[in-house]
Design a protein around this motif. Structure first.
Motif, PDB file in Angstrom:
ATOM      1  N   ASP A 264      83.038  -9.604  21.352  1.00 23.20           N
ATOM      2  CA  ASP A 264      82.229  -9.463  20.140  1.00 23.20           C
ATOM      3  C   ASP A 264      83.073  -9.496  18.884  1.00 23.20           C
ATOM      4  N   ARG A 267      84.036 -13.131  18.330  1.00 21.81           N
ATOM      5  CA  ARG A 267      82.857 -13.874  17.854  1.00 21.81           C
ATOM      6  C   ARG A 267      82.564 -13.532  16.394  1.00 21.81           C
ATOM      7  N   LEU A 268      82.615 -12.239  16.076  1.00 17.09           N
ATOM      8  CA  LEU A 268      82.327 -11.786  14.710  1.00 17.09           C
ATOM      9  C   LEU A 268      83.344 -12.344  13.721  1.00 17.09           C
ATOM     10  N   CYS A 290      87.499  -6.694  12.202  1.00 18.13           N
ATOM     11  CA  CYS A 290      86.166  -6.796  12.784  1.00 18.13           C
ATOM     12  C   CYS A 290      85.992  -5.786  13.915  1.00 18.13           C
ATOM     13  N   ARG A 291      87.059  -5.562  14.646  1.00 16.51           N
ATOM     14  CA  ARG A 291      86.988  -4.558  15.721  1.00 16.51           C
ATOM     15  C   ARG A 291      86.751  -3.160  15.133  1.00 16.51           C
ATOM     16  N   LEU A 294      83.094  -2.751  14.215  1.00 21.75           N
ATOM     17  CA  LEU A 294      82.251  -2.501  15.385  1.00 21.75           C
ATOM     18  C   LEU A 294      82.440  -1.076  15.902  1.00 21.75           C
ATOM     19  N   ALA A 370      77.085  -9.894  17.436  1.00 17.52           N
ATOM     20  CA  ALA A 370      77.828  -9.149  18.455  1.00 17.52           C
ATOM     21  C   ALA A 370      76.845  -8.694  19.528  1.00 17.52           C
TER      22      ALA A 370
END
Length: 465
Positions: A264, A267-268, A290-291, A294, A370
């Motif tokens: 995810d 992808r994000l 990005c992680r 999330l 995500a």
């Protein structure tokens, strides 16, 4: 040099020598444009296409060749003609198609004439099938025909074609070519197969070369004050940003990124890098951002601050988010949709509690970007059915507009104050509050007010003598 060609018009005659030269062609184009005879343009250049290929992957030609030189095309009841299974996909030593090695498939008795014959062993190129795959997608289980005309009329033309710019002279052009042929044959009802074209930009990354122009693995590169050096030899390297390629050693293995950050997050990040059409520079370190986003979402949904009742402020944040994300998805502006979610998190975490209905909305907004985490958050929030079956939330208009706005107060065109007040205040209401504003009052005290200029919900300008 020869005498060349002569181009005539009612106004002048243009004589050209060596039309093959680039300069001469430029002269012709400029003259034609000046004479109002058209504009320079290129829509797509069809390459010479060798339709018969000596390969295995592709559709076999349904042809039978007889000893007397005659050829019979298989009839419709004998189709489809499928290629046989082979162990070796390489051409024969004599340069023939791999199919030529399968004698039991090539040398047959024609069931309709009873005569010995051979099959054509060359095949159509892979483009032959992929050029019309979108039509088969309309009716993939039809065993009687390629597609049902009524189904084709329902689904076609395709709303949007998304592909790299390299497809313009490959699949896209040939698909349009085939479609127009099918239209002329009366097999499709539109002259064009696709209504809209969007080209996504490529992702590029930095590569490194030594003095011998050999590429160096980025893992072996050390940066010092903006210069790059080979860790093993100390040699200074040249660096450039190029299209990702194995030969340039600047490619990224998705499995490694997924292992470290998750699918995810990868992808994000790919959608957050920039506008769809723009070229983007890869930065592995940025995936961690990005992680973290999330992770913040996960922490919020698993927080002890979750409540069932919903505040007015939370409703405004939630409805504005789904409205903005839905609009951005419609326009393929994925990067700005993700930015809106990040802004939402910053504002939402300032609330004293987290209403569950709003967390439901943000989870649904996250799902297209995500999907794995969104499904998990959906389950944590207590919903049993898969998120993929839940309709996207519809924003309510009443929550999309600010109830409090900032009014700018000017004196003679210069900003002297700002006031946060309820929306849609009248000029008289704003003027009354502005004249009592400490800083504004000092600039109008003892002066005659000539006029006021009022822009609703934005500005009041007081003009003095």
């Amino acid at each position: 040099m020869g005498e060349g060609k002569v181009i005539h018009s009612s106004h002048r005659t243009l004589s050209l020598n060596a039309l093959e030269s680039k300069e001469a062609k430029k002269v012709v184009v400029k003259w034609l444009e000046k004479e109002n005879k058209g504009k320079k343009a290129v829509t797509y250049k069809l390459r010479d296409w060798l339709f018969s290929r000596q390969r295995y992957w592709g559709e076999p030609f349904p042809l039978l060749k007889f000893a007397d030189g005659t050829i019979r095309c298989l009839t419709e009841d004998e189709l489809p003609l499928c290629a046989p299974e082979v162990l070796d996909y390489k051409p024969t030593p004599e340069g023939k198609s791999p199919l030529a090695q399968v004698r039991e498939w090539v040398e047959i008795i024609d069931p309709k004439t009873g005569l010995s014959c051979t099959r054509e062993t060359n095949i159509m190129p892979q483009w032959a099938g992929s050029c019309w795959y979108y039509l088969r997608f309309c009716d993939p289980h039809n065993q009687e025909k390629a597609w049902d005309p009524a189904i084709e009329k329902h689904w076609l033309p395709v709303d949007m074609y998304v592909g790299g710019v390299e497809h313009a002279v490959l699949h896209l052009l040939y698909a349009r070519f085939w479609h127009k042929v099918l239209y002329d044959c009366g097999l499709v009802h539109t002259t064009e197969p696709f209504q809209t074209l969007r080209n996504q930009g490529i992702i590029v990354s930095r590569s490194y070369q030594n003095r011998q122009k050999q590429y160096v693995d980025p893992q072996q590169v050390q940066e010092k004050e903006g210069n790059f050096f080979d860790r093993r030899t100390g040699e200074e390297l040249t660096s450039q940003v190029e299209k990702m390629s194995k030969s340039k050693l600047n490619g990224i293995t998705p499995d490694e990124i997924i292992e470290e950050y998750g699918a995810d997050a990868l992808r994000l990040y790919e959608m957050f890098m920039g506008p769809l059409e723009k070229e983007k520079i890869w930065n592995t370190d940025a995936v961690s951002g990005c992680r973290r986003f999330l992770n913040r979402l996960y922490d919020m949904v698993t927080s002890e601050k979750i409540v069932e009742e919903t505040s007015e402020e939370a409703l405004r944040l939630g409805h504005r988010l789904v409205n903005g994300v839905a609009s951005d998805i419609d326009h393929l502006q994925f990067n700005t949709a993700i930015a809106k979610m990040m802004e939402f998190i910053n504002d939402f975490t300032k609330l004293s509690s987290y209403p569950r209905p709003i967390l439901r909305m943000v989870t649904q907004a996250l799902a297209p970007f995500a999907p794995h985490l969104a499904e998990e958050l959906w389950e944590i929030l207590g919903y049993k059915e898969s998120l993929s079956y839940a309709p996207f939330p519809i924003a309510e208009e009443k929550y999309l507009h600010d109830q409090i706005v900032t009014y700018i107060i000017q004196v003679n065109g210069k900003v002297r104050g700002k006031m946060d007040l309820p929306k849609d205040q009248s000029q008289e209401q704003i003027f009354g509050k502005a004249t009592s504003h400490g800083n504004v009052e000092s600039f109008i005290s003892g002066k005659k007010i000539e006029k006021t200029i009022f822009v609703p919900n934005k500005l009041l300008n007081i003009v003095t003598d």
